[in-house]
Write a protein that holds these residues in place. Structure first.
Motif, mmCIF file in Angstrom:
data_model
loop_
_atom_site.group_PDB
_atom_site.id
_atom_site.type_symbol
_atom_site.label_atom_id
_atom_site.label_comp_id
_atom_site.label_asym_id
_atom_site.label_seq_id
_atom_site.Cartn_x
_atom_site.Cartn_y
_atom_site.Cartn_z
ATOM 1 N N GLN A 176 9.730 -2.042 2.681
ATOM 2 C CA GLN A 176 9.888 -3.070 1.649
ATOM 3 C C GLN A 176 8.850 -4.153 1.891
ATOM 4 O O GLN A 176 8.773 -4.694 2.999
ATOM 5 N N ILE A 177 8.076 -4.461 0.886
ATOM 6 C CA ILE A 177 7.170 -5.603 0.985
ATOM 7 C C ILE A 177 7.981 -6.857 0.715
ATOM 8 O O ILE A 177 8.690 -6.942 -0.287
ATOM 9 N N VAL A 178 7.929 -7.807 1.627
ATOM 10 C CA VAL A 178 8.784 -8.989 1.536
ATOM 11 C C VAL A 178 8.005 -10.244 1.153
ATOM 12 O O VAL A 178 8.578 -11.323 1.044
ATOM 13 N N ALA A 238 5.518 -0.309 -5.775
ATOM 14 C CA ALA A 238 6.848 0.301 -5.630
ATOM 15 C C ALA A 238 7.570 -0.275 -4.408
ATOM 16 O O ALA A 238 8.748 -0.616 -4.488
ATOM 17 N N ASP A 239 6.855 -0.403 -3.309
ATOM 18 C CA ASP A 239 7.465 -0.961 -2.096
ATOM 19 C C ASP A 239 7.836 -2.429 -2.263
ATOM 20 O O ASP A 239 8.719 -2.938 -1.604
ATOM 21 N N PHE A 240 7.144 -3.094 -3.126
ATOM 22 C CA PHE A 240 7.452 -4.505 -3.378
ATOM 23 C C PHE A 240 8.691 -4.622 -4.255
ATOM 24 O O PHE A 240 9.528 -5.512 -4.060
ATOM 25 N N GLY A 266 11.094 -2.272 -4.755
ATOM 26 C CA GLY A 266 12.243 -1.434 -4.418
ATOM 27 C C GLY A 266 12.394 -0.282 -5.393
ATOM 28 O O GLY A 266 13.501 0.092 -5.769
ATOM 29 N N LEU A 267 11.263 0.274 -5.826
ATOM 30 C CA LEU A 267 11.270 1.394 -6.771
ATOM 31 C C LEU A 267 10.445 2.526 -6.193
ATOM 32 O O LEU A 267 9.941 2.434 -5.079
ATOM 33 N N GLY A 298 16.245 -4.047 -1.520
ATOM 34 C CA GLY A 298 15.259 -3.170 -2.131
ATOM 35 C C GLY A 298 15.362 -1.727 -1.720
ATOM 36 O O GLY A 298 15.073 -0.832 -2.518
ATOM 37 N N ARG A 299 15.778 -1.489 -0.478
ATOM 38 C CA ARG A 299 15.639 -0.132 0.043
ATOM 39 C C ARG A 299 16.892 0.541 0.565
ATOM 40 O O ARG A 299 16.860 1.723 0.912
#
Lengths: 253, 253
Positions: free
Chosen positions: A96-98, A207-209, A211-212, B168-169
């Motif tokens: 997850q990019i936070v 996507a990582d940012f 949550g997809l 998110g994950r």
DNA sequence: CGTGGGTTTGATACTTATCAACTTAGGTGG
DNA sequence: CCACCTAAGTTGATAAGTATCAAACCCACG
């Protein structure tokens, strides 16, 4: 205008001597992109001189890690140009990019030995790195410096909480629109025209940012394009003729 | 042990005079639950005396709003007991809880006029409120105070980013387990036995915290119960015999 | 001109939301 | 003290949204 406090005060009284005071400031700092807005603006000329003896400007190519999650934290950096992504990873690889950081943000977690997040250059970046120990010492006896960093921490906290709302409650469509809107607003602080910009992240990063998955991001981008809200060229360049429509698609009222 | 710097230094040299120094501290503060660990610990006796003339202890019943999103911010508070939820709401009513605060946390957004989040008492709480102006002035000339608040801001930022990973994950199951684990760790900082605790939130609140619906939260609780990871009494009281199993269910390695 | 990373598109599966009914706990007044 | 009332919580059936798996595409690059 944000300059060194000391020279600002004197300069306003004795403008003709401004160059003399600037000459007290290290040459690398005088021309530095981050001096206005960055944390260095709070330091005195003598502190800047001391610090500059230990700083190192360096370029980091996009995709390279600046600091790893859980890694020992020996240096802070100012971002001079480019975009840095802060991410957290689970044991099984889910990521997850936070947060994203832009110039002239300060990078590093004060008062802690190791980094809770990984920092990676999203695109080619340039940073000015400085030993943690020196900054920590300066923080202790320069309240303005701690204040400046505190302000940024608060800004990051506000942004993190905004993003929590996006992650927890928005639809995929709204998430992607929120991301595009956020980038449009942050990518080029100087430019008045926010309607055209380059994405600093790949679809996988987006996507990582959000949550997809990559596929969902792609589908939602396609939908925004079909709806005429954005145009996309070369996968990375986005044009949004009507920011207000994008804002609404993002679910912001 | 965290006490007033000044009296701490003297006390260690002249312990017999400790009571004298304590007597310089306002009576309401001496017995205050939040003095150790709270931000007041950084203030001098004279500052405490000045501040205490303007502070007001008050109880807020669970469910009442302490401050609304976008509302003018005139006061800060220390949480003396109970739990406060910070939330953000979208125009159409979708809501996300973006943080929980426990005693002796400091509440309020420094350096900003209005609150970006709504703060609501999750259960009956007691707080010590103080006018924003006075604290802002003390921050300006007490670096230790700003440092203390900065530390808490950083802690909140770390927590917010941890939660972004969860939002998110993680799966619904992992989210609920993460929530229970987090509460177990925070709800009673003093107690050594973390295995039994009361939930400070309703199912609806938990859903708003996790980005889920009430029904999904309920189903996942039931599943954790069936799997023998937790026991539930009266809907609010949870017992977790094996914290390690809960941690694993939460996806933390 | 082929290779490969990044991206798009399609078919299908799975997770979670939604809608609805029912149960339980806690509080109130007869 | 009990019956009732209401809010909170649970459970079930179904729908919707997003993930997963698979294939094709597109361009930049060697």
């Amino acid at each position: 205008m944000q300059v060194i406090q000391f020279s600002q005060a004197r300069a306003s009284m004795e403008p003709q001597r401004k160059d003399i005071h600037n000459s007290e400031i290290p040459a690398v700092c005088v021309s530095c992109e981050a001096r206005h807005g960055g944390i260095c603006g709070t330091l005195s000329p003598s502190q800047l001189t001391e610090l500059s003896r230990h700083t190192k400007r360096r370029k980091v190519t996009g995709g390279s890690e600046v600091i790893g999650q859980g890694e020992q934290l020996n240096a802070y950096s100012n971002i001079l140009s480019g975009v840095v992504k802060l991410s957290k990873m689970m044991a099984d690889g889910r990521q997850q990019i936070v947060g994203l950081q832009f110039a002239p943000d300060f990078m590093g977690r004060p008062f802690l030995r190791e980094s809770q997040v990984a920092a990676e250059a999203a695109v080619d970046i340039e940073v000015c790195s400085m030993p943690k120990a020196i900054i920590d010492r300066m923080i202790a006896d320069t309240p303005e410096l701690e204040h400046k960093i505190h302000e940024q921490t608060l800004k990051e906290l506000d942004e993190a909480r905004d993003w929590m709302l996006t992650l927890g409650r928005k639809t995929a469509q709204e998430k992607v629109a929120s991301f595009l809107h956020m980038i449009a607003m942050h990518i080029d602080p100087e430019s008045a025209d926010k309607r055209s910009f380059d994405l600093p992240l790949t679809r996988a990063d987006i996507a990582d940012f959000l949550g997809l998955t990559i596929e969902t991001v792609s589908r939602q981008m396609t939908k925004l394009r079909r709806d005429g809200i954005i145009r996309i060229e070369n996968n990375r360049h986005v044009t949004c003729p009507d920011m207000e429509r994008l804002r609404r698609a993002a679910g912001n009222d």
